[in-house]
Design a protein around this motif. Structure first.
Motif, PDB file in Angstrom:
ATOM      1  N   GLY A 220       0.805  -1.215   0.000  1.00 23.16           N
ATOM      2  CA  GLY A 220       0.000   0.000   0.000  1.00 23.16           C
ATOM      3  C   GLY A 220       0.838   1.265   0.000  1.00 23.16           C
ATOM      4  O   GLY A 220       2.012   1.254   0.389  1.00 23.16           O
ATOM      5  N   PRO A 221       0.250   2.392  -0.434  1.00 27.68           N
ATOM      6  CA  PRO A 221       1.000   3.652  -0.544  1.00 27.68           C
ATOM      7  C   PRO A 221       1.449   4.225   0.785  1.00 27.68           C
ATOM      8  O   PRO A 221       2.328   5.073   0.826  1.00 27.68           O
ATOM      9  CB  PRO A 221       0.005   4.592  -1.247  1.00 27.68           C
ATOM     10  N   ASP A 222       0.853   3.769   1.881  1.00 23.22           N
ATOM     11  CA  ASP A 222       1.209   4.293   3.205  1.00 23.22           C
ATOM     12  C   ASP A 222       2.341   3.514   3.863  1.00 23.22           C
ATOM     13  O   ASP A 222       2.697   3.787   5.008  1.00 23.22           O
ATOM     14  CB  ASP A 222      -0.011   4.266   4.138  1.00 23.22           C
ATOM     15  N   PHE A 223       2.905   2.532   3.135  1.00 24.56           N
ATOM     16  CA  PHE A 223       3.957   1.696   3.715  1.00 24.56           C
ATOM     17  C   PHE A 223       5.159   2.546   4.126  1.00 24.56           C
ATOM     18  O   PHE A 223       5.629   3.399   3.372  1.00 24.56           O
ATOM     19  CB  PHE A 223       4.392   0.637   2.697  1.00 24.56           C
ATOM     20  N   ILE A 224       5.638   2.299   5.347  1.00 18.03           N
ATOM     21  CA  ILE A 224       6.825   2.977   5.855  1.00 18.03           C
ATOM     22  C   ILE A 224       7.855   1.900   6.174  1.00 18.03           C
ATOM     23  O   ILE A 224       7.661   1.091   7.066  1.00 18.03           O
ATOM     24  CB  ILE A 224       6.519   3.789   7.125  1.00 18.03           C
ATOM     25  N   GLY A 225       8.931   1.882   5.436  1.00 16.90           N
ATOM     26  CA  GLY A 225       9.932   0.854   5.674  1.00 16.90           C
ATOM     27  C   GLY A 225      10.882   0.738   4.501  1.00 16.90           C
ATOM     28  O   GLY A 225      10.816   1.496   3.534  1.00 16.90           O
ATOM     29  N   ASP A 226      11.751  -0.229   4.582  1.00 17.16           N
ATOM     30  CA  ASP A 226      12.790  -0.443   3.581  1.00 17.16           C
ATOM     31  C   ASP A 226      12.224  -1.229   2.413  1.00 17.16           C
ATOM     32  O   ASP A 226      11.545  -2.237   2.590  1.00 17.16           O
ATOM     33  CB  ASP A 226      13.940  -1.213   4.234  1.00 17.16           C
ATOM     34  N   SER A 227      12.497  -0.771   1.175  1.00 24.06           N
ATOM     35  CA  SER A 227      12.042  -1.482  -0.018  1.00 24.06           C
ATOM     36  C   SER A 227      12.678  -2.855  -0.139  1.00 24.06           C
ATOM     37  O   SER A 227      12.208  -3.703  -0.905  1.00 24.06           O
ATOM     38  CB  SER A 227      12.336  -0.660  -1.275  1.00 24.06           C
ATOM     39  N   LYS A 228      13.720  -3.107   0.646  1.00 21.73           N
ATOM     40  CA  LYS A 228      14.370  -4.423   0.620  1.00 21.73           C
ATOM     41  C   LYS A 228      13.436  -5.526   1.113  1.00 21.73           C
ATOM     42  O   LYS A 228      13.707  -6.706   0.889  1.00 21.73           O
ATOM     43  CB  LYS A 228      15.635  -4.406   1.482  1.00 21.73           C
ATOM     44  N   THR A 229      12.351  -5.137   1.793  1.00 21.80           N
ATOM     45  CA  THR A 229      11.402  -6.155   2.230  1.00 21.80           C
ATOM     46  C   THR A 229      10.820  -6.911   1.040  1.00 21.80           C
ATOM     47  O   THR A 229      10.454  -8.082   1.148  1.00 21.80           O
ATOM     48  CB  THR A 229      10.271  -5.524   3.073  1.00 21.80           C
ATOM     49  N   VAL A 230      10.753  -6.250  -0.131  1.00 24.98           N
ATOM     50  CA  VAL A 230      10.304  -6.934  -1.349  1.00 24.98           C
ATOM     51  C   VAL A 230      11.262  -8.057  -1.699  1.00 24.98           C
ATOM     52  O   VAL A 230      10.852  -9.180  -2.011  1.00 24.98           O
ATOM     53  CB  VAL A 230      10.179  -5.940  -2.522  1.00 24.98           C
ATOM     54  N   ASP A 231      12.574  -7.767  -1.650  1.00 26.81           N
ATOM     55  CA  ASP A 231      13.573  -8.787  -1.977  1.00 26.81           C
ATOM     56  C   ASP A 231      13.472  -9.983  -1.027  1.00 26.81           C
ATOM     57  O   ASP A 231      13.630 -11.138  -1.453  1.00 26.81           O
ATOM     58  CB  ASP A 231      14.983  -8.190  -1.899  1.00 26.81           C
ATOM     59  N   VAL A 232      13.195  -9.699   0.260  1.00 26.34           N
ATOM     60  CA  VAL A 232      13.061 -10.775   1.240  1.00 26.34           C
ATOM     61  C   VAL A 232      11.888 -11.680   0.878  1.00 26.34           C
ATOM     62  O   VAL A 232      11.995 -12.913   0.877  1.00 26.34           O
ATOM     63  CB  VAL A 232      12.871 -10.199   2.659  1.00 26.34           C
TER      64      VAL A 232
END
Length: 262
Positions: A220-232
């Motif tokens: 979602g657009p409100d996500f706050i965090g590191d984009s690396k979570t996608v890689d995980v």
């Protein structure tokens, strides 16, 4: 005005119900303030002061409770939950462990995690164990209500869009309405975020998705965090889908762009 206690819904006009929310918070003032605010906004509210009683309420709502019927005197009042507001620090079962237990059972109910810990690492850990959003204390009630609305809206839109009876790519079959996946004829368990990612990939084979696009679609657009979570999450998907995760044939990396399925 009395605030709803554990597994007891606040009396509100049925026409006003926007959804049933479980608030899990051990600080009485915070719990009661959130409950009153959401009740006035038109939500039906349940509350729990510790992780153990919250887990019982959640299990009852999903039909997995071992409690006797007398523990929940009116089953129809506790038949469904639409959102969980979950404090991180709780007696008996802490927020992270409770979140893991909910996701382990395959429950995709939106979870908004609350905590006084606001570092990036704390937010990433909370999101990666299954929370959908993270709000740091102290916070304003208007922001809390806005985040609740956004989570419920995204959850409803996702389930409304899951209209195909099955999605299939080679020997991977996704059953959107059952939240079930088979890989090479064997049923495989996926976390809610993994399932949503796989459903998106199988529904759009050959399309390249960037990290930012995947974050917006799934987190979602409100996500706050590191984009690396996608890689995980991509790594976890490969471990469950690929015969050789280090040499994927389904979920491939397109260098400089993102990820493609098929």
């Amino acid at each position: 005005m009395p605030i709803a206690s554990t597994a007891e819904s606040k009396n509100a006009q049925p026409s006003m119900k926007l959804g049933r929310v479980l608030i899990v918070e051990d600080e009485d003032l915070i719990r009661d303030t959130i409950a009153l605010t959401l009740s006035e906004e038109g939500y039906e509210v349940l509350t729990a002061a510790d992780g153990r009683s919250a887990l019982e309420t959640i299990q009852h709502a999903t039909g997995k409770s071992s409690q006797s019927p007398s523990r929940f005197p009116n089953p129809s009042d506790s038949s469904k939950l639409d959102l969980i507001i979950l404090d991180l620090m709780l007696p008996y079962i802490n927020g992270l462990d409770l979140c893991r237990l909910v996701r382990r059972d395959g429950n995709s109910i939106p979870i908004l995690m609350l905590s006084a810990k606001g570092t990036e690492t704390d937010r990433v850990v909370g999101l990666e164990v299954g929370a959908d959003d993270y709000l740091t204390k102290p916070f304003g009630m208007r922001e809390l209500v806005a985040r609740c609305r956004a989570l419920l809206r995204r959850h409803q839109q996702f389930h409304t869009s899951s209209q195909a009876p099955t999605l299939k790519f080679q020997d991977i079959v996704v059953f959107p309405q059952e939240c079930r996946v088979t890989v090479r004829g064997e049923e495989v368990n996926f976390s809610p975020k993994e399932f949503k990612l796989l459903e998106l990939f199988v529904g759009h084979t050959k399309r390249v998705w960037s990290r930012d696009q995947l974050l917006e679609k799934i987190w979602g657009p409100d996500f706050i965090g590191d984009s690396k979570t996608v890689d995980v999450h991509i790594r976890w998907l490969r471990e469950k889908l690929e015969i050789d995760p280090s040499n994927p044939e389904y979920l491939v990396t397109v260098r400089g762009f993102g990820y493609r399925f098929g």
